[in-house]
Design a protein around this motif. Sequence first.
Motif, PDB file in Angstrom:
ATOM      1  N   GLY A 105      -1.885  -6.885   2.476  1.00 52.22           N
ATOM      2  CA  GLY A 105      -1.367  -5.616   2.431  1.00 52.22           C
ATOM      3  C   GLY A 105       0.106  -5.592   3.265  1.00 52.22           C
ATOM      4  O   GLY A 105       1.086  -5.206   2.589  1.00 52.22           O
TER       5      GLY A 105
ATOM      6  N   SER B 216       1.562  -4.663  -0.147  1.00 51.54           N
ATOM      7  CA  SER B 216       0.720  -3.753  -1.088  1.00 51.54           C
ATOM      8  C   SER B 216      -0.102  -2.751  -0.352  1.00 51.54           C
ATOM      9  O   SER B 216      -0.904  -2.908   0.435  1.00 51.54           O
ATOM     10  N   GLY B 217       0.170  -1.401  -0.645  1.00 52.07           N
ATOM     11  CA  GLY B 217      -0.431  -0.394   0.054  1.00 52.07           C
ATOM     12  C   GLY B 217      -1.947  -0.307  -0.470  1.00 52.07           C
ATOM     13  O   GLY B 217      -2.739  -0.142   0.384  1.00 52.07           O
ATOM     14  N   ALA B 218      -2.104  -0.698  -1.529  1.00 52.37           N
ATOM     15  CA  ALA B 218      -3.522  -0.626  -1.953  1.00 52.37           C
ATOM     16  C   ALA B 218      -4.441  -1.887  -1.411  1.00 52.37           C
ATOM     17  O   ALA B 218      -5.506  -1.732  -0.918  1.00 52.37           O
ATOM     18  N   GLU B 219      -3.787  -2.880  -1.141  1.00 46.78           N
ATOM     19  CA  GLU B 219      -4.379  -4.006  -0.396  1.00 46.78           C
ATOM     20  C   GLU B 219      -4.450  -3.882   0.864  1.00 46.78           C
ATOM     21  O   GLU B 219      -5.621  -4.319   1.644  1.00 46.78           O
TER      22      GLU B 219
ATOM     23  N   THR C  61      -4.893  -0.887   2.536  1.00 44.03           N
ATOM     24  CA  THR C  61      -6.091  -0.024   2.560  1.00 44.03           C
ATOM     25  C   THR C  61      -7.417  -0.571   2.360  1.00 44.03           C
ATOM     26  O   THR C  61      -8.230  -0.344   3.350  1.00 44.03           O
ATOM     27  N   LYS C  62      -7.315  -1.675   1.668  1.00 46.23           N
ATOM     28  CA  LYS C  62      -8.853  -2.277   1.294  1.00 46.23           C
ATOM     29  C   LYS C  62      -8.926  -3.291   2.707  1.00 46.23           C
ATOM     30  O   LYS C  62     -10.093  -3.312   3.274  1.00 46.23           O
TER      31      LYS C  62
ATOM     32  N   SER D 139       3.794  -1.208   4.061  1.00 46.77           N
ATOM     33  CA  SER D 139       3.276  -2.344   3.039  1.00 46.77           C
ATOM     34  C   SER D 139       4.617  -2.061   1.997  1.00 46.77           C
ATOM     35  O   SER D 139       4.318  -2.832   0.914  1.00 46.77           O
TER      36      SER D 139
ATOM     37  N   ILE E 129      -5.398   5.820   7.548  1.00 49.49           N
ATOM     38  CA  ILE E 129      -6.353   5.436   6.836  1.00 49.49           C
ATOM     39  C   ILE E 129      -7.725   5.404   7.458  1.00 49.49           C
ATOM     40  O   ILE E 129      -7.957   5.124   8.393  1.00 49.49           O
TER      41      ILE E 129
END
Length: 201
Positions: A125, A159-162, A164-165, A153, A199
């Motif tokens: 991320g 990566s913003g999505a990563e 968050t995960k 990120s 988050i």
Amino acid sequence: MQVYKIYPLGFAANSYLVTADQKNAVCIDPAQPRILDEAKKRGLTISHVLLTHGHFDHIGGVALLQKAGAKVGCLAGEERIALHDNLADFFGEEEVEPFKIDFTVRDGEELTLAGIKIKVIAAAGHTAGGACYLIENSLFTGDTLFEGSVGRSDLPTGSGAELTKSVKRLYALDGDYTVYAGHGEDTTLDYERKYNGVIRA
């Protein structure tokens, strides 16, 4: 187990010395060369270095520790950032003294270094090869999770999505832990689950 937190002088990351016997230590993110002296002041010999990721503000003391005998590790896949693309030039900072990666670790791996049991948690991320380290009731999160915030990120391999995960994966750990972040103050995982404004769990 004892954790010594060393705040940076100027712009750099927090560094951590973790010891089980007050003699040997693992250093997480030796941000500046002065970390070697800080260890010596405490009577500690650093046997291993673990990087949460390879950005310049987290690795400035690695070369000196390696010359003193420490073995250096990071998550597999983060080597290029640590060794070549650490963003010092991007931010107009001095180049980091070169070093090598002695070993890599993988998600879920359980290490024993300097008599300390360490669980590796991959945390993409902030960078694609970021890692967090779980040691007893302590969670070292680098630039993944901060007090009340999370890492950026928008830098290369981020990566913003990563991110968050990865943060939600930390929230899903059983129990509560002291969170030792790459920048700023300590927090707890339970507090961040409830109150992190970026988050939420």
